[in-house]
Write an enzyme that holds these catalytic residues in place. Structure first.
Site, short mmCIF file in Angstrom:
data_model
loop_
_atom_site.label_atom_id
_atom_site.label_comp_id
_atom_site.label_asym_id
_atom_site.label_seq_id
_atom_site.Cartn_x
_atom_site.Cartn_y
_atom_site.Cartn_z
N GLY A 83 13.25 -14.00 -3.09
CA GLY A 83 14.37 -14.57 -2.35
C GLY A 83 15.39 -13.60 -1.82
O GLY A 83 16.51 -14.00 -1.48
N ARG A 139 20.34 -1.34 -12.13
CA ARG A 139 20.57 -2.50 -13.01
C ARG A 139 19.61 -3.64 -12.69
O ARG A 139 19.05 -4.27 -13.58
CB ARG A 139 22.01 -3.00 -12.84
CG ARG A 139 23.08 -2.14 -13.44
CD ARG A 139 24.45 -2.73 -13.10
NE ARG A 139 25.56 -2.00 -13.71
CZ ARG A 139 26.84 -2.33 -13.54
NH1 ARG A 139 27.15 -3.38 -12.77
NH2 ARG A 139 27.79 -1.63 -14.13
N LEU A 177 -3.70 -1.57 -1.46
CA LEU A 177 -3.60 -2.80 -2.24
C LEU A 177 -4.22 -3.88 -1.38
O LEU A 177 -3.65 -4.27 -0.35
CB LEU A 177 -2.15 -3.13 -2.57
CG LEU A 177 -1.93 -4.44 -3.35
CD1 LEU A 177 -2.52 -4.34 -4.74
CD2 LEU A 177 -0.45 -4.80 -3.41
N ALA A 178 -5.37 -4.38 -1.76
CA ALA A 178 -6.13 -5.31 -0.92
C ALA A 178 -5.63 -6.74 -1.11
O ALA A 178 -5.87 -7.35 -2.15
CB ALA A 178 -7.61 -5.22 -1.25
N ASP A 238 -5.54 -7.77 8.89
CA ASP A 238 -4.44 -8.15 9.78
C ASP A 238 -3.83 -6.95 10.48
O ASP A 238 -3.22 -7.07 11.54
CB ASP A 238 -3.35 -8.90 8.99
CG ASP A 238 -2.87 -8.10 7.78
OD1 ASP A 238 -3.70 -7.81 6.90
OD2 ASP A 238 -1.67 -7.79 7.71
N ILE A 285 -5.29 -8.89 2.11
CA ILE A 285 -6.01 -9.56 3.19
C ILE A 285 -7.34 -8.84 3.40
O ILE A 285 -7.37 -7.61 3.48
CB ILE A 285 -5.20 -9.53 4.51
CG1 ILE A 285 -3.83 -10.19 4.30
CG2 ILE A 285 -5.96 -10.22 5.63
CD1 ILE A 285 -3.88 -11.67 3.99
N ASN A 318 0.97 0.28 5.88
CA ASN A 318 1.43 -0.44 4.70
C ASN A 318 2.16 -1.68 5.20
O ASN A 318 3.16 -1.57 5.89
CB ASN A 318 2.39 0.43 3.88
CG ASN A 318 3.10 -0.37 2.79
OD1 ASN A 318 2.53 -1.31 2.23
ND2 ASN A 318 4.35 -0.02 2.52
N GLY A 319 1.64 -2.87 4.87
CA GLY A 319 2.35 -4.06 5.30
C GLY A 319 1.43 -5.23 5.60
O GLY A 319 0.23 -5.20 5.31
N GLU A 320 2.03 -6.25 6.18
CA GLU A 320 1.30 -7.46 6.55
C GLU A 320 1.76 -7.90 7.94
O GLU A 320 2.96 -7.92 8.22
CB GLU A 320 1.59 -8.61 5.56
CG GLU A 320 1.36 -8.26 4.10
CD GLU A 320 -0.10 -8.04 3.74
OE1 GLU A 320 -0.97 -8.44 4.55
OE2 GLU A 320 -0.37 -7.47 2.67
N VAL A 364 12.22 -13.66 -15.46
CA VAL A 364 12.47 -12.67 -16.50
C VAL A 364 13.93 -12.75 -16.93
O VAL A 364 14.81 -13.08 -16.13
CB VAL A 364 12.13 -11.25 -16.01
CG1 VAL A 364 13.08 -10.80 -14.90
CG2 VAL A 364 12.14 -10.24 -17.15
N CYS A 375 0.84 -1.19 0.00
CA CYS A 375 0.00 0.00 0.00
C CYS A 375 0.88 1.25 0.00
O CYS A 375 2.10 1.17 0.10
CB CYS A 375 -0.90 0.00 1.23
SG CYS A 375 -1.91 -1.48 1.40
N THR A 411 23.95 -0.40 -8.93
CA THR A 411 23.52 -1.79 -8.73
C THR A 411 22.01 -1.91 -8.66
O THR A 411 21.41 -2.81 -9.27
CB THR A 411 24.09 -2.36 -7.41
OG1 THR A 411 25.45 -1.98 -7.28
CG2 THR A 411 23.95 -3.85 -7.35
#
Length: 584
Positions: free
Chosen positions: A342, A319, A51-52, A98, A54, A75-77, A267, A2, A316
């Site tokens: 990751g 890129r 941004l929905a 949440d 949950i 903003n977060g979970e 990608v 969000c 960096t």
């Protein structure tokens, strides 16, 4: 992710100010295209672009406590919200979000509740009872956040720099693992784990303990009410995330809603290392794999948009952000709103190729500490903003608080890279998931050499960027670089090119100070450059700058060097820290 924006104590409760806050909040709408909310209490404004992920039906923000005296925009979970709700039995919840627990935890415990939260978050909380407020950011800085101050005494908070840079006299990055309290009059560090002081730990390496801790980190991030997938480059880190997700997805709420078939995304340039490896891992795991191709020109055409959204001129980061930016747009077009990624393993386990040169375990450990503390300036910034540009949320299980504490308590001797003993970079992580009876990954993927994302998408990507920059920055411009850009002076044409674009979007001095600088080779900190004298002649953040380590390394003239292949060590005995031999 969000987008949040707050203006606090601005001494202006006029309609014109409200309109201005709404205008600035719209600059963050790409982060949260599902709903917009604005709360005003006197001269305090809390805005939210949602941004929905949950509770899409009822979790619109701002959120409140029972009598609406506590207001929060987040903003977060919060992955442990169900557990926290059980501890708040006397409280009545309005939504299934949440993040609503934040308002009730504050009501119950005051400002010292932040460490109870297990998740990624940035939030602003307003206590209308005394007009006080607090702001907090998650432990590592997975979510982006900025704080600024106006000449009128106001405090500004925004998920992105573009939400406040034109209205603040000074602004800066909000420090991870801290909260800001109007009652305290400043910042307080809430995250201070044992590894933070950089003293060398001594816990013996136990492969199964590392495995369990990381599996738990992935499983808790499967909490979602919308379609999701995994980013899969075919490297060790993303492949482990995908493997664990595929293994545990079937019994989750997400699988019941959206089916048990995992979707994966990759990608790269045509024929790139990541595309080949990603496809192989996807076939092994049985995912529905989506492969996105881009050309060097596609990437170059997107550079200005990338710099605007990611808000950096770090070479960096740009890129690596560009292919991730392009991929995120494709992923969102498929209806996916959340992905697992990751990031973080290389910092925790010393996975960058320059760690081969670490002189001893103390230096090795201290460098990992420095790298984790700086993640919010680099990989977290990239992962958060490249995906948020298109309303896509990235979750990073390697940066789970519990997992970091477990991994950073290990005696760093076990993390040291010793090719003569069959121990390549991130050996402790590879060994933890080397299961002969029920393999997580094919052996050669489990022991694939580290590729930085900007390299793995295709080696010609970086070479193409350098060529393009050389066409736009001449030698005369470079000769005056120190006068034009006295802070973090660009020392290559590529860096100069990015800096020109950044300064056009964000001309304030505060903006340029938010971007890190200093010498680096293969993504090292400036301190680690001292490990090898030859690196000072080849200062490039690409992994291929690790001469004598990378299989496709280049020297200062970009001449390929012949390095003995690491495949030869894959079947060698794996030496444990105390001399116990375990066959791989």
């Amino acid at each position: 992710m969000c987008g949040i924006l707050a203006v606090l104590g601005c001494s202006d409760d006029s309609q014109a100010k409200r309109v201005r806050v709404l205008e600035l909040s719209r600059r963050l709408r790409h982060r949260g295209p599902d709903w917009s909310g604005l709360y005003q209490n006197g001269d305090n404004y809390l805005a939210h672009q949602r941004l929905a992920v949950i509770d899409p039906a009822s979790g619109d923000q701002p959120l409140f406590n029972e009598d609406k005296t506590i207001v929060v925009t987040v903003n977060g979970e919060i992955y442990n919200h169900e557990e926290l709700r059980k501890r708040l039995k006397n409280h009545k919840f309005r939504t299934g979000s949440d993040c609503e627990v934040i308002a009730h935890l504050y009501e119950e415990y005051g400002v010292d509740f932040v460490d109870m939260l297990d998740g990624i978050f940035s939030f602003v909380l307003l206590d209308t009872r005394d007009n006080s407020f607090m702001v907090a950011r998650d432990a590592i800085g997975v979510t982006s956040l900025y704080i600024g101050w106006g000449l009128d005494g106001s405090v500004w908070i925004s998920s992105e720099m573009k939400g406040l840079n034109d209205d603040c006299e000074h602004f800066e990055t909000f420090p991870p693992g801290h909260f800001y309290s109007s009652k305290l009059g400043g910042f307080k560090q809430w995250y201070n784990p044992p590894w933070f002081n950089e003293s060398v730990p001594s816990t013996p390496y136990e492969p199964l303990a590392i495995r369990r801790a990381f599996e738990n980190a992935v499983i808790k991030r499967l909490m979602t009410d919308v379609p999701f997938g995994v980013l899969l480059s075919g490297g060790l880190d993303s492949s482990l995330v995908a493997s664990i997700t595929a293994r545990h997805l079937a019994g989750t709420k997400a699988a019941k809603q959206w089916g048990p078939q995992l979707h994966s995304f990759c990608v790269g340039l045509e024929g790139s290392p990541d595309l080949k490896a990603g496809k192989e891992v996807a076939e092994y795991l049985g995912t529905v794999h989506h492969e996105f191709h881009f050309s060097v020109q596609d990437g170059i055409d997107a550079i200005e948009d990338v710099i605007y959204h990611v808000e950096t001129y770090d070479v960096t980061t740009i890129r690596a952000s560009t292919p991730m930016f392009l991929m995120s747009r494709k992923i969102k077009s498929l209806g996916v709103k959340m992905v697992l990624s990751g990031e973080g393993a290389d910092e925790i386990f010393g996975g960058y190729l320059y760690f081969h040169k670490a002189p001893n375990k103390k230096e090795f450990h201290q460098e990992t500490c420095r790298k984790i503390k700086a993640l919010h300036k680099y990989d977290c910034l990239r992962a958060n903003k490249s995906t948020s540009a298109f309303g896509l949320e990235a979750r990073v299980p390697f940066l789970d608080k519990d997992f970091i504490n477990k991994a950073m308590s290990l005696d760093p001797e076990s993390k040291m890279i010793k090719p003569e003993e069959g121990r390549i970079e991130k050996w402790v992580l590879r060994r933890a998931f080397d299961d002969e009876e029920r393999p997580y990954l094919p052996k050669h993927i489990l022991y694939r050499q580290k590729e930085q994302f900007s390299d793995g998408v295709g080696y010609s990507w970086i070479d193409g960027l350098k060529d393009h920059a050389a066409q736009n920055v001449n030698d005369k411009m470079m000769s005056n670089a120190a006068h034009i850009f006295p802070h973090n002076t660009p020392n290559t044409k590529e860096a100069y090119y990015y800096r020109m674009i950044f300064e056009r979007f964000f001309p304030q001095n505060s903006a340029r100070l938010t971007v890190p600088g200093g010498a680096t080779v293969a993504c090292s900190t400036a301190k680690a450059v001292e490990w090898d004298a030859s690196w000072s002649n080849n200062m490039d953040p690409s992994g291929r700058a690790a001469i004598g380590v990378h299989l496709s390394a280049y020297d200062g003239k970009n001449v390929a060097l012949t390095i003995p292949p690491l495949k030869a060590i894959e079947n060698m005995p794996m030496m444990m820290g105390q001399g116990v031999v375990i066959q791989s």
